[in-house]
Design a protein around this motif. Structure first.
Motif, PDB file in Angstrom:
ATOM      1  N   ARG A 131      49.824  29.802  41.529  1.00 28.13           N
ATOM      2  CA  ARG A 131      50.133  28.544  42.196  1.00 28.13           C
ATOM      3  C   ARG A 131      49.020  28.167  43.172  1.00 28.13           C
ATOM      4  O   ARG A 131      48.597  27.003  43.236  1.00 28.13           O
ATOM      5  CB  ARG A 131      51.469  28.667  42.931  1.00 28.13           C
ATOM      6  N   THR A 132      48.527  29.128  43.935  1.00 29.12           N
ATOM      7  CA  THR A 132      47.425  28.857  44.863  1.00 29.12           C
ATOM      8  C   THR A 132      46.182  28.421  44.103  1.00 29.12           C
ATOM      9  O   THR A 132      45.478  27.484  44.507  1.00 29.12           O
ATOM     10  CB  THR A 132      47.114  30.121  45.688  1.00 29.12           C
ATOM     11  N   PHE A 133      45.910  29.087  42.983  1.00 23.98           N
ATOM     12  CA  PHE A 133      44.728  28.754  42.186  1.00 23.98           C
ATOM     13  C   PHE A 133      44.839  27.333  41.626  1.00 23.98           C
ATOM     14  O   PHE A 133      43.857  26.575  41.638  1.00 23.98           O
ATOM     15  CB  PHE A 133      44.571  29.774  41.061  1.00 23.98           C
ATOM     16  N   ILE A 134      46.008  26.938  41.130  1.00 21.28           N
ATOM     17  CA  ILE A 134      46.205  25.573  40.635  1.00 21.28           C
ATOM     18  C   ILE A 134      45.911  24.561  41.731  1.00 21.28           C
ATOM     19  O   ILE A 134      45.195  23.564  41.523  1.00 21.28           O
ATOM     20  CB  ILE A 134      47.657  25.381  40.119  1.00 21.28           C
ATOM     21  N   THR A 135      46.460  24.793  42.901  1.00 17.16           N
ATOM     22  CA  THR A 135      46.263  23.862  44.011  1.00 17.16           C
ATOM     23  C   THR A 135      44.799  23.782  44.408  1.00 17.16           C
ATOM     24  O   THR A 135      44.272  22.695  44.703  1.00 17.16           O
ATOM     25  CB  THR A 135      47.115  24.305  45.219  1.00 17.16           C
ATOM     26  N   LEU A 136      44.118  24.917  44.388  1.00 15.83           N
ATOM     27  CA  LEU A 136      42.703  24.935  44.735  1.00 15.83           C
ATOM     28  C   LEU A 136      41.891  24.101  43.748  1.00 15.83           C
ATOM     29  O   LEU A 136      41.014  23.315  44.139  1.00 15.83           O
ATOM     30  CB  LEU A 136      42.194  26.380  44.763  1.00 15.83           C
ATOM     31  N   VAL A 137      42.158  24.247  42.474  1.00 16.94           N
ATOM     32  CA  VAL A 137      41.427  23.483  41.462  1.00 16.94           C
ATOM     33  C   VAL A 137      41.725  21.989  41.622  1.00 16.94           C
ATOM     34  O   VAL A 137      40.822  21.145  41.501  1.00 16.94           O
ATOM     35  CB  VAL A 137      41.799  23.961  40.046  1.00 16.94           C
ATOM     36  N   GLU A 138      42.973  21.652  41.894  1.00 13.30           N
ATOM     37  CA  GLU A 138      43.355  20.245  41.991  1.00 13.30           C
ATOM     38  C   GLU A 138      42.788  19.576  43.243  1.00 13.30           C
ATOM     39  O   GLU A 138      42.436  18.396  43.214  1.00 13.30           O
ATOM     40  CB  GLU A 138      44.877  20.119  41.962  1.00 13.30           C
ATOM     41  N   THR A 168      40.025  24.377  52.240  1.00  7.03           N
ATOM     42  CA  THR A 168      40.684  23.859  53.447  1.00  7.03           C
ATOM     43  C   THR A 168      41.903  23.018  53.087  1.00  7.03           C
ATOM     44  O   THR A 168      42.995  23.201  53.657  1.00  7.03           O
ATOM     45  CB  THR A 168      39.690  22.999  54.264  1.00  7.03           C
ATOM     46  N   ARG A 169      41.738  22.074  52.131  1.00  2.76           N
ATOM     47  CA  ARG A 169      42.874  21.223  51.748  1.00  2.76           C
ATOM     48  C   ARG A 169      43.970  22.038  51.074  1.00  2.76           C
ATOM     49  O   ARG A 169      45.162  21.743  51.215  1.00  2.76           O
ATOM     50  CB  ARG A 169      42.398  20.096  50.836  1.00  2.76           C
ATOM     51  N   THR A 170      43.592  23.072  50.327  1.00  3.64           N
ATOM     52  CA  THR A 170      44.592  23.947  49.709  1.00  3.64           C
ATOM     53  C   THR A 170      45.402  24.646  50.781  1.00  3.64           C
ATOM     54  O   THR A 170      46.645  24.733  50.695  1.00  3.64           O
ATOM     55  CB  THR A 170      43.907  24.982  48.796  1.00  3.64           C
ATOM     56  N   ALA A 171      44.737  25.166  51.803  1.00  7.33           N
ATOM     57  CA  ALA A 171      45.438  25.837  52.890  1.00  7.33           C
ATOM     58  C   ALA A 171      46.392  24.884  53.597  1.00  7.33           C
ATOM     59  O   ALA A 171      47.534  25.248  53.924  1.00  7.33           O
ATOM     60  CB  ALA A 171      44.431  26.417  53.878  1.00  7.33           C
ATOM     61  N   GLN A 172      45.966  23.647  53.795  1.00  9.38           N
ATOM     62  CA  GLN A 172      46.831  22.664  54.459  1.00  9.38           C
ATOM     63  C   GLN A 172      48.042  22.321  53.595  1.00  9.38           C
ATOM     64  O   GLN A 172      49.163  22.245  54.103  1.00  9.38           O
ATOM     65  CB  GLN A 172      46.016  21.401  54.768  1.00  9.38           C
ATOM     66  N   ARG A 173      47.809  22.121  52.308  1.00 12.44           N
ATOM     67  CA  ARG A 173      48.920  21.734  51.420  1.00 12.44           C
ATOM     68  C   ARG A 173      49.941  22.849  51.289  1.00 12.44           C
ATOM     69  O   ARG A 173      51.157  22.589  51.245  1.00 12.44           O
ATOM     70  CB  ARG A 173      48.380  21.350  50.048  1.00 12.44           C
ATOM     71  N   LEU A 174      49.478  24.092  51.222  1.00  8.82           N
ATOM     72  CA  LEU A 174      50.380  25.223  51.024  1.00  8.82           C
ATOM     73  C   LEU A 174      50.811  25.865  52.338  1.00  8.82           C
ATOM     74  O   LEU A 174      51.548  26.855  52.321  1.00  8.82           O
ATOM     75  CB  LEU A 174      49.706  26.275  50.137  1.00  8.82           C
ATOM     76  N   GLU A 175      50.346  25.282  53.452  1.00  9.38           N
ATOM     77  CA  GLU A 175      50.682  25.797  54.780  1.00  9.38           C
ATOM     78  C   GLU A 175      50.281  27.267  54.903  1.00  9.38           C
ATOM     79  O   GLU A 175      51.065  28.127  55.310  1.00  9.38           O
ATOM     80  CB  GLU A 175      52.177  25.612  55.077  1.00  9.38           C
ATOM     81  N   PHE A 201      32.644  24.856  44.939  1.00 13.09           N
ATOM     82  CA  PHE A 201      32.737  25.835  43.853  1.00 13.09           C
ATOM     83  C   PHE A 201      32.852  25.093  42.525  1.00 13.09           C
ATOM     84  O   PHE A 201      33.198  23.907  42.484  1.00 13.09           O
ATOM     85  CB  PHE A 201      33.940  26.766  44.038  1.00 13.09           C
ATOM     86  N   THR A 202      32.564  25.798  41.456  1.00 14.05           N
ATOM     87  CA  THR A 202      32.813  25.317  40.100  1.00 14.05           C
ATOM     88  C   THR A 202      33.570  26.402  39.355  1.00 14.05           C
ATOM     89  O   THR A 202      33.489  27.593  39.701  1.00 14.05           O
ATOM     90  CB  THR A 202      31.506  24.984  39.349  1.00 14.05           C
ATOM     91  N   LEU A 203      34.314  26.001  38.347  1.00 12.79           N
ATOM     92  CA  LEU A 203      35.086  26.960  37.564  1.00 12.79           C
ATOM     93  C   LEU A 203      34.197  27.617  36.520  1.00 12.79           C
ATOM     94  O   LEU A 203      33.382  26.963  35.878  1.00 12.79           O
ATOM     95  CB  LEU A 203      36.257  26.272  36.865  1.00 12.79           C
ATOM     96  N   THR A 204      34.385  28.900  36.340  1.00 10.20           N
ATOM     97  CA  THR A 204      33.779  29.594  35.211  1.00 10.20           C
ATOM     98  C   THR A 204      34.600  29.297  33.962  1.00 10.20           C
ATOM     99  O   THR A 204      35.670  28.669  34.041  1.00 10.20           O
ATOM    100  CB  THR A 204      33.742  31.106  35.461  1.00 10.20           C
ATOM    101  N   GLU A 205      34.125  29.742  32.817  1.00  5.85           N
ATOM    102  CA  GLU A 205      34.912  29.579  31.595  1.00  5.85           C
ATOM    103  C   GLU A 205      36.255  30.277  31.730  1.00  5.85           C
ATOM    104  O   GLU A 205      37.303  29.734  31.338  1.00  5.85           O
ATOM    105  CB  GLU A 205      34.142  30.145  30.397  1.00  5.85           C
ATOM    106  N   SER A 206      36.262  31.473  32.311  1.00  2.00           N
ATOM    107  CA  SER A 206      37.525  32.183  32.543  1.00  2.00           C
ATOM    108  C   SER A 206      38.401  31.411  33.523  1.00  2.00           C
ATOM    109  O   SER A 206      39.634  31.385  33.383  1.00  2.00           O
ATOM    110  CB  SER A 206      37.248  33.586  33.087  1.00  2.00           C
ATOM    111  N   GLY A 207      37.759  30.774  34.506  1.00  2.00           N
ATOM    112  CA  GLY A 207      38.517  29.981  35.468  1.00  2.00           C
ATOM    113  C   GLY A 207      39.195  28.793  34.823  1.00  2.00           C
ATOM    114  O   GLY A 207      40.359  28.490  35.133  1.00  2.00           O
ATOM    115  N   ARG A 208      38.509  28.115  33.913  1.00  2.00           N
ATOM    116  CA  ARG A 208      39.119  26.985  33.204  1.00  2.00           C
ATOM    117  C   ARG A 208      40.293  27.441  32.348  1.00  2.00           C
ATOM    118  O   ARG A 208      41.344  26.784  32.303  1.00  2.00           O
ATOM    119  CB  ARG A 208      38.075  26.277  32.342  1.00  2.00           C
TER     120      ARG A 208
END
Length: 300
Positions: free
Chosen positions: A8-15, A20-27, A56-63
């Motif tokens: 869930r954290t990883f999805i939010t980070l990619v989106e 910083t925005r991920t930390a704010q959204r997920l408190e 950051f950019t996603l690796t192939e494994s990240g995608r």
């Protein structure tokens, strides 16, 4: 160890594209976000991000991990809604019916699924005896049959009525019982029973038995019997559901008879079962639609 929270954290980070925005959204704290990503990378034993300063950019494994995570949480939501027996528009429905019913009921259900993406339906076309066995073995939650069933482990209630139609080739000019005997009868599963009931009611002084009619053939697929009628090979008796969904409607016609006769459809379920409310909505919704759409082919 697998931890859905890391995904869930990883999805939010990619989106969001930002720790910083991920930390704010997920408190969360920003170090907490980084820790979740590192633990997910350790669990998968793959590098998911190529870090470039604060970006950051996603690796192939990240995608691939992101695509998997989206699918994972979509299936989770569908599963969670499916456990809610009070939900009218989500969850799984398992239904079996004869083809004569499914020709119109199944498309109705597909329309409901289009409006409610969290609703899923497993639908089987089967004969009456197959439906009874499948219900007893737990393959389906409800079954629709064309004859009342008396079984200690099942409840059977009248659900819906559909007019029966005496269907002949479009160029057929007769209307007497002798005329019908002249072209012969085309049978299918339930065909003899339906013909007996309809002809006995409308030709009471003449009709004796279907054994007096020339037998022109049989098909176990009710939707195909009207193909034979359209080719002038005989007449049959089907429910209005079958006639209205047939591609041969213009090549056949329903004779106008003095007395309407209905096919009675029964609802079966296991006696010990409690059906979710979504079943009630589907079943009642279909019946209401049929009443509204009823064509004047058959006099009331």
């Amino acid at each position: 160890m697998f931890n859905a929270l890391y995904f869930r954290t990883f999805i939010t980070l990619v989106e969001t594209g930002s720790f910083t925005r991920t930390a704010q959204r997920l408190e969360m704290t920003q170090p907490g976000v980084s820790q979740h990503v590192r633990k997910l990378e350790n669990y998968l034993d793959k590098t998911l991000l190529e870090r470039k300063g604060r970006s950051f950019t996603l690796t192939e494994s990240g995608r691939r991990a992101y695509d998997y995570a989206l699918k994972l949480f979509a299936e989770h939501e569908q599963f969670r809604h499916g456990l809610d027996d009070d939900s009218l528009d989500s969850g799984e429905c398992r239904i079996a019916s004869p083809g004569s019913v499914g020709l119109m009921f199944y498309p109705f259900i597909l329309g409901q699924q289009q409006m409610h993406p969290n609703l899923t339906v497993n639908y089987s076309f089967a004969f009456n005896h197959e439906i009874v066995n499948d219900l007893l073995e737990g393959r389906y939650d409800i079954g629709i049959v064309t004859e009342a069933v008396n079984h200690p482990d099942l409840t059977c209630t009248l659900w819906h009525k559909e007019p029966l139609c005496l269907v002949v080739p479009a160029d057929f000019a007769g209307n007497t019982l002798s005329d019908l005997m002249g072209i012969g009868f085309l049978n299918y599963y339930d065909g003899i029973n339906h013909a007996n009931t309809l002809l006995r009611t409308n030709y009471p002084g003449e009709f004796r038995s279907m054994t007096h009619f020339r037998y022109q053939g049989f098909t176990n697929e009710v939707s195909m019997v009207l193909d034979a009628v359209a080719r002038g090979l005989g007449f049959t008796v089907v429910s209005l559901l079958v006639l209205e969904t047939s591609p041969w409607q213009r090549q056949v016609k329903a004779l106008t008879l003095p007395h309407a006769v209905n096919e009675e459809l029964y609802l079966l379920r296991r006696r010990d079962s409690v059906l979710p409310k979504r079943y009630e909505k589907l079943l009642e919704g279909f019946c209401k639609q049929r009443i509204q759409e009823r064509t004047p082919l058959i006099p009331e």
